[in-house]
Each structure stands twice: as structure tokens, then as C-alpha cells.
Design a protein around this motif. Structure first.
Motif, PDB file in Angstrom:
ATOM      1  N   GLU A 173     -43.268  56.238  59.517  1.00 40.12           N
ATOM      2  CA  GLU A 173     -42.001  56.153  58.794  1.00 40.12           C
ATOM      3  C   GLU A 173     -41.734  54.747  58.285  1.00 40.12           C
ATOM      4  O   GLU A 173     -41.097  54.565  57.245  1.00 40.12           O
ATOM      5  N   SER A 174     -42.235  53.769  59.011  1.00 41.65           N
ATOM      6  CA  SER A 174     -42.018  52.382  58.623  1.00 41.65           C
ATOM      7  C   SER A 174     -43.297  51.598  58.929  1.00 41.65           C
ATOM      8  O   SER A 174     -43.801  51.647  60.052  1.00 41.65           O
ATOM      9  N   VAL A 175     -43.831  50.914  57.932  1.00 40.85           N
ATOM     10  CA  VAL A 175     -45.137  50.260  58.046  1.00 40.85           C
ATOM     11  C   VAL A 175     -44.970  48.754  58.154  1.00 40.85           C
ATOM     12  O   VAL A 175     -44.262  48.126  57.351  1.00 40.85           O
ATOM     13  N   ARG A 176     -45.633  48.196  59.142  1.00 39.25           N
ATOM     14  CA  ARG A 176     -45.727  46.748  59.309  1.00 39.25           C
ATOM     15  C   ARG A 176     -47.201  46.440  59.542  1.00 39.25           C
ATOM     16  O   ARG A 176     -47.846  47.054  60.390  1.00 39.25           O
ATOM     17  N   HIS A 177     -47.750  45.499  58.791  1.00 38.60           N
ATOM     18  CA  HIS A 177     -49.202  45.265  58.847  1.00 38.60           C
ATOM     19  C   HIS A 177     -49.491  43.785  58.630  1.00 38.60           C
ATOM     20  O   HIS A 177     -49.023  43.186  57.668  1.00 38.60           O
ATOM     21  N   GLY A 204     -32.002  53.467  55.704  1.00 37.36           N
ATOM     22  CA  GLY A 204     -33.452  53.441  55.591  1.00 37.36           C
ATOM     23  C   GLY A 204     -34.132  53.794  56.894  1.00 37.36           C
ATOM     24  O   GLY A 204     -33.499  54.228  57.869  1.00 37.36           O
ATOM     25  N   ALA A 205     -35.439  53.610  56.935  1.00 38.91           N
ATOM     26  CA  ALA A 205     -36.198  53.899  58.158  1.00 38.91           C
ATOM     27  C   ALA A 205     -35.862  52.881  59.232  1.00 38.91           C
ATOM     28  O   ALA A 205     -35.621  51.709  58.929  1.00 38.91           O
ATOM     29  N   GLY A 207     -36.098  50.027  61.718  1.00 41.66           N
ATOM     30  CA  GLY A 207     -36.995  48.882  61.808  1.00 41.66           C
ATOM     31  C   GLY A 207     -37.281  48.195  60.496  1.00 41.66           C
ATOM     32  O   GLY A 207     -37.908  47.138  60.472  1.00 41.66           O
ATOM     33  N   GLU A 208     -36.810  48.779  59.392  1.00 37.24           N
ATOM     34  CA  GLU A 208     -37.086  48.133  58.097  1.00 37.24           C
ATOM     35  C   GLU A 208     -36.383  46.778  57.997  1.00 37.24           C
ATOM     36  O   GLU A 208     -36.947  45.825  57.466  1.00 37.24           O
ATOM     37  N   ILE A 209     -35.168  46.712  58.471  1.00 39.10           N
ATOM     38  CA  ILE A 209     -34.375  45.484  58.347  1.00 39.10           C
ATOM     39  C   ILE A 209     -34.203  44.837  59.717  1.00 39.10           C
ATOM     40  O   ILE A 209     -33.775  45.484  60.681  1.00 39.10           O
ATOM     41  N   VAL A 210     -34.580  43.578  59.797  1.00 40.51           N
ATOM     42  CA  VAL A 210     -34.388  42.774  61.010  1.00 40.51           C
ATOM     43  C   VAL A 210     -33.718  41.468  60.597  1.00 40.51           C
ATOM     44  O   VAL A 210     -34.248  40.748  59.736  1.00 40.51           O
ATOM     45  N   VAL A 220     -42.745  56.065  50.410  1.00 37.95           N
ATOM     46  CA  VAL A 220     -42.266  57.404  50.062  1.00 37.95           C
ATOM     47  C   VAL A 220     -42.927  57.869  48.764  1.00 37.95           C
ATOM     48  O   VAL A 220     -43.240  57.061  47.898  1.00 37.95           O
ATOM     49  N   PRO A 221     -43.154  59.184  48.619  1.00 41.94           N
ATOM     50  CA  PRO A 221     -42.888  60.223  49.630  1.00 41.94           C
ATOM     51  C   PRO A 221     -44.005  60.270  50.672  1.00 41.94           C
ATOM     52  O   PRO A 221     -45.070  59.679  50.477  1.00 41.94           O
TER      53      PRO A 221
END
Length: 419
Positions: A173-177, A204-205, A207-210, A220-221
Motif C-alpha cells: 500500500e505504501s512503498v519505501r525503498h 492517503g496510505a 505511513g506516506e506522511i511523516v 495506484v492503481p
């Protein structure tokens, strides 16, 4: 049951090399490309009606000579999905050493929805320097023939990281790389300023905003199929690529002679089982073949001259020295006779040619050694007329596929694989 895939890309037709030279650059002939492109529709519709499992195209760029004009497989796949009912459509495949994985994830997810799940995705490393080195320059990617060189290893690292990020984008749902070639977000630690962060933080998903900044993204999608479409992987030489695909559960497409495909097929099965995938020998693997069917063997050989040798000769120049009976590939290209080229082409093991009975027996003998789940047939349309492509597909589905189904069913039963 053997799943038959037609691999097709426009080969803009010319009577001979002299005409191709006279009309240069044939790849930019808009009228001929337009006619060829729309002629593919008839083949795709026929393949659907004949019960083929899939139809696929490629990613190749800059083919001014008109041989492999396939710069955007996604567009063709979306169009083919719109004019068919049952057949799967796909790309074999996206060259991930040059692509933006997040954009590939978005594009393929959309096509998966447009087709309502009749979609598969192929990934490849890139072996043609003219376009891989140019389009992949932002990543430092260079084409590879799996020779173990520094460029080969760098290409593999880019490819594998790109595939990793693609799968994350499909499934998370939320990508961090934080990789060597891609960072999400960029900059990774600091994050990205986003004026709508209060909205995204609520809607939003997770963890998107910190701390008011973007620290991950939601691609998406998401795909229609869960967790994502079936992934195929081009393979011709590298055992390391086969092992990688086996661990991932990808379907390798063996562009190789029977002995090599069978050896790599066993490696794939062993590594896949050790990685937790329940597969029998040949299951989740594809054997790639060209074919020419004539009234006689001589007729079939002449069809090879007319429809196949032009492009095959050109592509042979990409191979390392010593591949042919002449160490000087350019000399062999110019001076080899048609008969010598046919014999060399057949020695690759990639062709089944002759009468219908000849071709049937050749396929049967190969499937006895390697009962692959998928049979990928490559045609050189439009150098080969669409009517002949459809005729070959009809003969294959009626006379050859039932024999391969029997062989595969028996082999998989002995492997205790339910089909």
C-alpha cells in the motif's frame, strides 16, 4: 494442458536486402507500419478464436532497418485486450535495466484492469546495445550477453533492483525503498515537501506522511490480479538468471536449444522447489520455437529463406565471434549462401521445420525431453504474411497441441502435479 503463446512484433516486410536498403530507413515508413500494425489485429483475433492461451509482443527500440519495431508493448497489449474475449495478452518483456519500475507498475496495473485479468508481464535484462545503452544511460546500464563481465554484473544489479521495486509497487500500500539506483522518496532520509500533506496524512496510505513530509508513496492503481499478474522472464544462457526466476516463481522463456533448455529446466525445478514453489519438471516454464511448415522439406526451407533469414542474419551479427563456422561474422553475413544460413539457423535448435508431420514429430520429441507448460511460437509477421501465420496456428492447435497435451499430462502426473 500446454498453454500456447504467440510472440509477435512488426517486422516491416521487404522482398530482399536490396529493397530494404533502397527504402531505408524502412522502420520510419509510416504507411507500411500502419498497414502492418492493423494487420496484426486479424492475427490476434484469430489466435483468440483458435484457443491460444496468450499473445505477446516485445520491447525494442530504434530498429530503423524495420526488423523489430516494438517500442511500446503496453499500448499494443491494451489494444489487443480491447478486441479479444478470452486470450491473455502480455509483454515479453519490459527491459527493467532501462525502465522506471514505478511507471511500469502503473502501466501494467492499468492494462490488467482493462483486460480484467487477462494479462501477463514479462521482464528482461536487455541485450541490444544500440538502445539499451542509450535509453538506460541514466542508470548506467549497458546491454549484456550474460558474459560475466563488469557490465553484465551491473546490468543484473539494476535489473534485480528494478524488479524488486516493481513488485513492491504492485503489492504494498505504501512503498519505501533505499537502493543503489532508486530511492523512494528522494531524498530518502529527508523526505519530500508536499503542500497537501495534511490531506494525505488523513486520506492517503498509512505511513506516506511523516513529520509533514512524504516518506513513502502509494502506487495506484493496484493490479486487478492479486498479488499481481503472472511474470515471465526472458532467458537464453545464464544459469544465474534461471535460479533468480525460480526463487521468484517467474516463468522463464527458454530461447535456447533443447539440451540447454532441459538442463536449465532441471535447475529451475530444483531451485523453485527449494524456495517453496510446488512445481513439476516443465511446469511454469516456456520453450520458445519458430516454425515453418511446407508441402515438403524443401518447401519449408524456401519459406525460411523468404520469411526468416533476413532478420536472423542481421541479429546474428550481435553474437560473439566464433558463434558461426566463420570467426568473422561480417564475412559470413555477406558471403554465406542461403543453404549455409538455413543449416546454421537449424543448428541453433530454435526451429521446427518441414511438412506438418515433420514439425509435429519434432515438437513431440522435444516435449518428451522437456514437457514445458508453455509453448511460445515466434513469427516474423509481416515479413511472413498474416494469412500464413494464421494457417500455421490452425495447424498447430489442431494437429500438434493435442499431442503435447498428452505428453505434458503424463509427465506432470508422474511428478504428482495436479493439472
Amino acid at each position: 494442458m500446454v498453454k500456447v503463446i504467440l510472440q509477435m512484433y512488426p517486422v516491416l516486410p521487404a522482398e530482399n536486402e536490396a529493397e530494404r536498403e533502397r527504402l531505408r530507413p524502412l522502420g520510419r515508413n509510416a504507411d507500411l507500419y500502419n498497414e502492418t500494425l492493423h494487420g496484426m489485429d486479424d492475427i490476434v483475433k484469430a489466435a483468440d478464436e483458435l484457443g491460444l492461451w496468450g499473445v505477446a509482443t516485445i520491447e525494442h527500440h530504434f530498429w530503423s532497418e524495420g526488423y523489430e519495431v516494438g517500442p511500446n508493448p503496453g499500448i499494443l497489449n491494451a489494444h489487443w485486450a480491447s478486441i479479444t474475449k478470452n486470450i491473455n495478452v502480455g509483454a515479453l518483456g519490459y527491459v527493467m535495466s532501462t525502465q522506471d519500475p514505478l511507471k511500469v507498475a502503473e502501466e501494467t496495473a492499468i492494462i490488467d484492469h482493462l483486460s480484467r485479468g487477462r494479462y501477463f508481464v514479462g521482464v528482461a535484462r536487455g541485450y541490444q546495445s544500440r538502445w539499451t545503452n542509450i535509453i538506460g544511460q541514466h542508470l548506467g546500464a549497458k546491454a549484456t550477453l550474460s558474459d560475466g563481465s563488469a557490465d553484465d554484473e551491473n546490468n543484473r544489479r539494476i535489473f534485480e533492483e528494478g524488479v524488486e521495486l516493481l513488485q513492491k509497487a504492485w503489492t504494498q500500500e505504501s512503498v519505501r525503498h533505499n537502493g543503489k539506483h532508486w530511492q523512494v522518496p528522494a531524498p530518502y532520509e529527508e523526505g519530500v515537501d508536499w503542500l497537501m500533506s495534511p490531506v494525505t496524512e488523513k486520506m492517503g496510505a498509512p505511513g506516506e506522511i511523516v513529520n509533514g513530509k512524504v516518506h513513502s508513496v502509494s502506487v495506484v492503481p493496484s493490479p486487478y490480479q492479486k498479488p499481481h499478474p503472472q511474470v515471465f522472464m526472458a532467458s537464453s544462457a545464464s544459469r544465474e538468471t534461471i535460479e533468480y526466476g525460480a526463487r521468484k516463481g517467474f516463468v522463464p522463456t527458454h530461447f535456447s536449444r533443447l539440451e540447454k533448455a532441459a538442463l536449465n529446466g532441471k535447475v529451475y525445478t530444483e531451485v523453485a522447489r527449494a524456495s517453496g514453489h510446488s512445481v513439476g519438471y516443465g511446469e511454469k516454464q516456456a520453450l520458445v520455437r519458430w516454425m515453418e511448415i511446407g508441402e515438403t522439406m524443401e518447401d519449408a526451407r524456401q519459406r525460411m529463406v523468404k520469411y526468416d533469414l533476413d532478420i536472423f542474419k542481421a541479429l546474428t551479427l550481435l553474437l560473439p565471434k566464433g558463434t558461426t563456422q566463420s570467426d568473422d561474422l561480417e564475412s559470413f553475413y555477406h558471403n554465406g549462401t542461403d543453404e549455409e544460413w538455413i543449416d546454421f539457423t537449424l543448428k541453433t535448435g530454435l526451429y521446427c521445420i518441414g511438412t506438418l508431420e515433420d514439425v509435429k514429430q519434432q515438437f513431440i520429441e522435444q516435449w518428451k525431453e522437456f514437457p514445458a507448460e508453455y509453448c511460445m511460437i515466434v513469427c516474423h509477421y509481416a515479413q511472413q504474411p498474416k494469412e500464413l501465420v494464421i494457417e500455421y496456428l490452425e495447424k498447430f492447435m489442431k494437429h500438434i497441441k493435442p499431442e503435447l497435451d498428452k505428453i505434458t499430462a503424463e509427465a506432470w502426473e508422474n511428478n504428482n502435479i495436479k493439472i
